[in-house]
Design an enzyme around this catalytic site. Structure first.
Site, PDB file in Angstrom:
ATOM      1  N   LEU A  97     -34.349  -6.969   2.284  1.00  0.00           N
ATOM      2  CA  LEU A  97     -35.728  -6.459   2.289  1.00  0.00           C
ATOM      3  C   LEU A  97     -36.016  -5.797   3.633  1.00  0.00           C
ATOM      4  CD1 LEU A  97     -38.009  -9.089   0.476  1.00  0.00           C
ATOM      5  CD2 LEU A  97     -37.224  -6.872  -0.359  1.00  0.00           C
ATOM      6  N   ASP A 115       0.870  -1.180   0.000  1.00  0.00           N
ATOM      7  CA  ASP A 115       0.000   0.000   0.000  1.00  0.00           C
ATOM      8  C   ASP A 115       0.901   1.222   0.000  1.00  0.00           C
ATOM      9  OD1 ASP A 115      -3.246   0.298   1.003  1.00  0.00           O
ATOM     10  OD2 ASP A 115      -1.986   2.103   1.017  1.00  0.00           O
ATOM     11  N   ARG A 146     -17.862   5.776   5.637  1.00  0.00           N
ATOM     12  CA  ARG A 146     -17.974   6.338   4.291  1.00  0.00           C
ATOM     13  C   ARG A 146     -19.415   6.242   3.800  1.00  0.00           C
ATOM     14  NH1 ARG A 146     -12.907   3.264   1.588  1.00  0.00           N
ATOM     15  NH2 ARG A 146     -13.848   1.541   2.728  1.00  0.00           N
ATOM     16  N   GLU A 155     -18.447  -5.720   4.503  1.00  0.00           N
ATOM     17  CA  GLU A 155     -17.747  -5.311   5.722  1.00  0.00           C
ATOM     18  C   GLU A 155     -18.549  -5.807   6.908  1.00  0.00           C
ATOM     19  OE1 GLU A 155     -16.787  -1.113   5.642  1.00  0.00           O
ATOM     20  OE2 GLU A 155     -16.109  -1.307   3.574  1.00  0.00           O
ATOM     21  N   LYS A 189      -0.154   3.247   7.165  1.00  0.00           N
ATOM     22  CA  LYS A 189      -0.936   1.999   7.206  1.00  0.00           C
ATOM     23  C   LYS A 189      -0.005   0.791   7.237  1.00  0.00           C
ATOM     24  CE  LYS A 189      -5.101   2.014   5.101  1.00  0.00           C
ATOM     25  NZ  LYS A 189      -6.078   2.013   4.001  1.00  0.00           N
ATOM     26  N   GLU A 191     -14.857  -8.786  -6.101  1.00  0.00           N
ATOM     27  CA  GLU A 191     -15.023  -9.212  -4.714  1.00  0.00           C
ATOM     28  C   GLU A 191     -16.434  -8.858  -4.241  1.00  0.00           C
ATOM     29  OE1 GLU A 191     -13.038 -11.111  -2.730  1.00  0.00           O
ATOM     30  OE2 GLU A 191     -14.920 -11.009  -1.650  1.00  0.00           O
ATOM     31  N   LEU A 232     -17.377  -9.456  -0.841  1.00  0.00           N
ATOM     32  CA  LEU A 232     -17.440  -9.483   0.630  1.00  0.00           C
ATOM     33  C   LEU A 232     -18.201  -8.280   1.165  1.00  0.00           C
ATOM     34  CD1 LEU A 232     -15.369  -7.158   1.852  1.00  0.00           C
ATOM     35  CD2 LEU A 232     -13.653  -8.830   1.274  1.00  0.00           C
ATOM     36  N   CYS A 288     -19.451   1.143  -1.029  1.00  0.00           N
ATOM     37  CA  CYS A 288     -19.690   0.496  -2.324  1.00  0.00           C
ATOM     38  C   CYS A 288     -20.961   0.933  -3.032  1.00  0.00           C
ATOM     39  CB  CYS A 288     -19.662  -1.011  -2.144  1.00  0.00           C
ATOM     40  SG  CYS A 288     -18.020  -1.583  -1.716  1.00  0.00           S
TER      41      CYS A 288
HETATM   42  P1  NAD Z   1     -10.026   1.138   0.942  1.00  0.00           P
HETATM   43  O1  NAD Z   1     -10.075   2.609   0.784  1.00  0.00           O
HETATM   44  O2  NAD Z   1     -10.334   0.532   2.264  1.00  0.00           O
HETATM   45  O3  NAD Z   1      -8.603   0.596   0.467  1.00  0.00           O
HETATM   46  C1  NAD Z   1      -7.966   0.999  -0.700  1.00  0.00           C
HETATM   47  C2  NAD Z   1      -6.475   1.019  -0.407  1.00  0.00           C
HETATM   48  O4  NAD Z   1      -5.771   1.275  -1.624  1.00  0.00           O
HETATM   49  C3  NAD Z   1      -6.055   2.099   0.574  1.00  0.00           C
HETATM   50  O5  NAD Z   1      -5.360   1.517   1.655  1.00  0.00           O
HETATM   51  C4  NAD Z   1      -5.156   3.017  -0.246  1.00  0.00           C
HETATM   52  O6  NAD Z   1      -4.108   3.581   0.514  1.00  0.00           O
HETATM   53  C5  NAD Z   1      -4.646   2.067  -1.313  1.00  0.00           C
HETATM   54  N1  NAD Z   1      -4.194   2.726  -2.516  1.00  0.00           N
HETATM   55  C6  NAD Z   1      -4.801   3.693  -3.243  1.00  0.00           C
HETATM   56  N2  NAD Z   1      -4.041   4.043  -4.304  1.00  0.00           N
HETATM   57  C7  NAD Z   1      -2.948   3.248  -4.259  1.00  0.00           C
HETATM   58  C8  NAD Z   1      -1.818   3.122  -5.093  1.00  0.00           C
HETATM   59  N3  NAD Z   1      -1.677   3.863  -6.187  1.00  0.00           N
HETATM   60  N4  NAD Z   1      -0.872   2.209  -4.744  1.00  0.00           N
HETATM   61  C9  NAD Z   1      -1.018   1.448  -3.644  1.00  0.00           C
HETATM   62  N5  NAD Z   1      -2.072   1.538  -2.811  1.00  0.00           N
HETATM   63  C10 NAD Z   1      -3.028   2.420  -3.131  1.00  0.00           C
HETATM   64  O7  NAD Z   1     -11.010   0.563  -0.170  1.00  0.00           O
HETATM   65  P2  NAD Z   1     -11.730  -0.853  -0.155  1.00  0.00           P
HETATM   66  O8  NAD Z   1     -12.996  -0.744   0.624  1.00  0.00           O
HETATM   67  O9  NAD Z   1     -10.755  -1.910   0.162  1.00  0.00           O
HETATM   68  O10 NAD Z   1     -12.149  -0.967  -1.683  1.00  0.00           O
HETATM   69  C11 NAD Z   1     -11.207  -1.283  -2.685  1.00  0.00           C
HETATM   70  C12 NAD Z   1     -11.963  -1.680  -3.942  1.00  0.00           C
HETATM   71  O11 NAD Z   1     -12.755  -2.848  -3.692  1.00  0.00           O
HETATM   72  C13 NAD Z   1     -12.943  -0.619  -4.431  1.00  0.00           C
HETATM   73  O12 NAD Z   1     -12.978  -0.667  -5.818  1.00  0.00           O
HETATM   74  C14 NAD Z   1     -14.267  -1.082  -3.850  1.00  0.00           C
HETATM   75  O13 NAD Z   1     -15.359  -0.611  -4.591  1.00  0.00           O
HETATM   76  C15 NAD Z   1     -14.135  -2.575  -3.962  1.00  0.00           C
HETATM   77  N6  NAD Z   1     -14.946  -3.339  -2.991  1.00  0.00           N
HETATM   78  C16 NAD Z   1     -15.091  -2.888  -1.717  1.00  0.00           C
HETATM   79  C17 NAD Z   1     -15.852  -3.650  -0.811  1.00  0.00           C
HETATM   80  C18 NAD Z   1     -16.065  -3.163   0.591  1.00  0.00           C
HETATM   81  O14 NAD Z   1     -16.975  -3.699   1.262  1.00  0.00           O
HETATM   82  N7  NAD Z   1     -15.297  -2.221   1.090  1.00  0.00           N
HETATM   83  C19 NAD Z   1     -16.439  -4.856  -1.238  1.00  0.00           C
HETATM   84  C20 NAD Z   1     -16.228  -5.289  -2.536  1.00  0.00           C
HETATM   85  C21 NAD Z   1     -15.474  -4.523  -3.414  1.00  0.00           C
END
Ligand code: NAD
Length: 430
Positions: free
Chosen positions: A251, A31, A328, A156, A36, A152, A154, A261
Site C-alpha cells: 500500500l 543454464d 527489467r 528479488e 553465466k 515461486e 520470492l 514479474c
Molecule cells: P532470469 O532471466 O533471471 O533467468 C532465466 C534463466 O534461464 C537465464 O539464466 C537464461 O539464460 C536461462 N534460460 C533460458 N532459456 C533456457 C534454456 N532453453 N535452457 C537453459 N537455460 C535457459 O529469470 P528469472 O527472474 O529467474 O525468472 C524465471 C522464471 O521465474 C520466470 O518465469 C519468472 O516469471 C519467474 N519468477 C521470477 C521471480 C523474480 O523475482 N525474478 C519471482 C518468481 C517467479
C-alpha cells in the site's frame, strides 16, 4: 537427500538451487548461457542478491552445488528437475513459452527412467498439459515421468529469505508419487502447504501477482485523489492497513510497479483470459493506473521546472526496487527516456544497478554518489527507496542543487523536514 537439477540459473533458478543445496540436497544448476555458467564455476554471480553469493560459494565448496551448460549431464543423475527458465513477454502481451517447450523436448530426449519435472517458472494455466504432451511425444516408449507445478513467490532483494521462509508452498501434483517427492523435499521448510492440481497451482501464481499489482495500482489511484483534495495518502494507507482484511503491505503509493514479474505476468494473464473468452477489464485498469503513475513524475518535473528543455535532472535510484541490480521494466527507464525526449540532461546514481542500467539507458551521466548527481542539477528525483538515500545530508544537497527541488517518487521523506531545509518538495499523494 535428493538429487536435484535446476534448469535456468537466473534470479529464481540460482536461488532455488543454492537453497536446496543449503538444505542438504545435491544440486546441479544448468543454464544455456555459457558465460553465466563459467562465471558461476569461478564464484562470479550473474546478478546482485543479498546473501546469495556466500551460500553459492559455501555449497560449492561442500560439494552440494555444481554448474553445467549440458542439459543431458544435468538431468542424468537427478530425481527432480526444476524448470526455472525465463518466460518473457511477447510483443502482443502473451507469455513467450518457447524456452519452456525447448527444455521439455530436451528433457524428453534425455529421460531414461522416472523423473519428476517441476514448473518453477511462472507460466499460464495449462502449460503443464503442454509440457506433459511434449515429453510424452518425444520420450522413449514406456519411460515414466510426472509433471508438477511449484510456483515461486520470492522477491528479488530478499530472495534467499523468501525461499527459506515462504508464506506458503504451493504444490500442484497429479500423482501420489509426485506429491511424496515434493513434500519430502520441502520438509525442512516450515510453511503451510497448499496441495492441489497442476492447473490450480499455475493459476494461484498468476492470481497472486495480479492481486499485488492491483493493490499497488489501487493505492496509486487513491494518491491521485489525495493530490486533488489535500488528503495524505500515507495516512490513508495507514488507516486502511490496520484493517486485517486489507493489510499494510503493498500500500505504498509511488511511481508504480516494475520488474521482471508483475508487468509481464499481468499482460500474460489478460491475454490468457482473452483466449478463454473473458475480458479481464479489472487488470487492464491496473495497467492503465500504473502507466499513469510513471507519467505523473514527468508531469511533476514539468510543474516544478516549467520548461524541461536544457534542464539537468539528478535521478537517485534506477533499480525497480531496493537491494537488487535488476533493471527489467524499471519505472526509472520509462521516466528517464521521457525526460530525455524533452531534452533533459540526466545525471544518475544507484548503489547497485548502474552497470546493468548502462545496457538499457544511453546518454546518462553516471555518478559516484548521490551528491554528485545533485551537483548542478535543477531537480533531484528519487525513484528507488534505497536505505542509503534515507539519511542524506540535505543541507549539502541544497547547496549543490542549482534549484532546490526534490521530487520524491517513493515518499521516502517527510515533506515538513524538506520544507525546513528550504527545499521545494513534491511527493506522491501528499
Ligand atoms: P532470469 O532471466 O533471471 O533467468 C532465466 C534463466 O534461464 C537465464 O539464466 C537464461 O539464460 C536461462 N534460460 C533460458 N532459456 C533456457 C534454456 N532453453 N535452457 C537453459 N537455460 C535457459 O529469470 P528469472 O527472474 O529467474 O525468472 C524465471 C522464471 O521465474 C520466470 O518465469 C519468472 O516469471 C519467474 N519468477 C521470477 C521471480 C523474480 O523475482 N525474478 C519471482 C518468481 C517467479
Amino acid at each position: 537427500m535428493t538429487n536435484i537439477c535446476v534448469i535456468g540459473a537466473g534470479h529464481v533458478g540460482l536461488v532455488t538451487g543454492a537453497c536446496f543445496a543449503e538444505l542438504g540436497n545435491s544440486v546441479i544448476c544448468m543454464d544455456d548461457d555459457v558465460k553465466k555458467i563459467e562465471g558461476l564455476k569461478n564464484d562470479v554471480l550473474p546478478f546482485y542478491e543479498p546473501g546469495l553469493e556466500v551460500m553459492v560459494v559455501q555449497n560449492k565448496r561442500a560439494g552440494r552445488l555444481s554448474f553445467t551448460h549440458s542439459l543431458e549431464d544435468s538431468i542424468a543423475g537427478s530425481n527432480i528437475i526444476f524448470v526455472a527458465v525465463g518466460t518473457p513477454q511477447k510483443s502482443n502481451g502473451e507469455a513467450d513459452l518457447t524456452s519452456i517447450e525447448n527444455v521439455a523436448r530436451r528433457i524428453a530426449c534425455a529421460l531414461d527412467g522416472y523423473k519428476l519435472i517441476v514448473e518453477k517458472s511462472t507460466v499460464p494455466i495449462k502449460t503443464g498439459d503442454w509440457i506433459h504432451k511434449t515429453i510424452k511425444l518425444n520420450c522413449k516408449k514406456g519411460v515414466e515421468f510426472d509433471i508438477a507445478s511449484n510456483p515461486e513467490f520470492l522477491r528479488e532483494g530478499t530472495a534467499v529469505h523468501d525461499f527459506m521462509q515462504p508464506d506458503r508452498i504451493v504444490l500442484g501434483v497429479e500423482s501420489e508419487r509426485a506429491a511424496r517427492l515434493l513434500i519430502e523435499l520441502y520438509k525442512p521448510i516450515h510453511a503451510p502447504v497448499v496441495r492441489t492440481n497442476v492447473k490450480t497451482a499455475e493459476l494461484i501464481k498468476h492470481a497472486s501477482n495480479s492481486f499485488l499489482a492491483l493493490k499497488i495500482s489501487y493505492i496509486n489511484a487513491i494518491s491521485n485523489i489525495c493530490e486533488k483534495t489535500g488528503a495524505d495518502v500515507l495516512k490513508v494507507a495507514e488507516g486502511m492497513g490496520y484493517d486485517k482484511r486489507i493489510g499494510k503491505d503493498f500500500l505504498n503509493a509511488g511511481v508504480g510497479y516494475g520488474g521482471y514479474c508483475l508487468p509481464k505476468d499481468i499482460s500474460a494473464f489478460i491475454k490468457m483470459a482473452e483466449e478463454i473468452g473473458y475480458d479481464f477489464e479489472l487488470l487492464k485498469a491496473v495497467q492503465r493506473v500504473n502507466n499513469y503513475q510513471r507519467q505523473q513524475i514527468v508531469r511533476k518535473a514539468k510543474d516544478a521546472l516549467w520548461n524541461l528543455q536544457g534542464k539537468t535532472v539528478g535521478i537517485l535510484g534506477l533499480a525497480f526496487k531496493p537491494d537488487t541490480d535488476d533493471m527489467r521494466e524499471s519505472p526509472s527507464m520509462y521516466i528517464i527516456r521521457e525526460l530525455q525526449k524533452q531534452e533533459v540532461l540526466i545525471k544518475a546514481y544507484d548503489p547497485q544497478a548502474m552497470d546493468t542500467a548502462k545496457n538499457f539507458l544511453q546518454d546518462v551521466e553516471y555518478c559516484q554518489n548521490p551528491y554528485e548527481a545533485a551537483s548542478g542539477s535543477d531537480a533531484l528525483i528519487f525513484l528507488t527507496e534505497w536505505d542509503e538515500f534515507k539519511n542524506l545530508d540535505f543541507v549539502k544537497i541544497k547547496r549543490l542543487l542549482k534549484q532546490p527541488i526534490i521530487i520524491d517518487g517513493r515518499n521516502i521523506f517527510d515533506p515538513l523536514t524538506m520544507k525546513e531545509h528550504g527545499l521545494t518538495y513534491f511527493g506522491i499523494g501528499r
